[in-house]
Design a protein around this motif. Structure first.
Motif: not given
Length: 93
Positions: A33-39, A44-46, A54-58, A71-75
């Protein structure tokens, strides 16, 4: 949807395939599972050991962002690809 809830469960597609008539022998391959890695500011992979990072953006949340012009997070997504979604939702107004 009219609520803040996601339209689908994260495993909805897998469950639909597993329960589809005629697909009993279909092997569903596991995937990470991939999710947005805030760090690190990108997808990145969860890592369950760092769940708070991590932030899950469905898909539901992504469509809401695009429709509202948020706007979604950069990256999270290439800016040019994001603009395609935003333009689509603007054209529907």
């Amino acid at each position: 949807p009219a609520t803040d809830e996601d339209l689908y469960d994260p495993w909805h597609g897998k469950m639909a395939l597993l329960n589809a008539p005629g697909l009993e022998k279909l092997e569903i391959l596991p995937f990470r599972v991939a999710a947005y890695d805030k760090t690190v500011g990108k997808m990145a992979f969860f890592d369950p050991a760092r769940a708070d990072d991590f932030l899950f953006i469905s898909g539901t949340k992504m469509r809401k962002f695009a429709a509202s012009g948020e706007t979604p997070p950069d990256g999270f997504m290439a800016p040019s690809a994001w603009q395609v979604l935003v333009d689509y939702y603007k054209s529907k107004q």
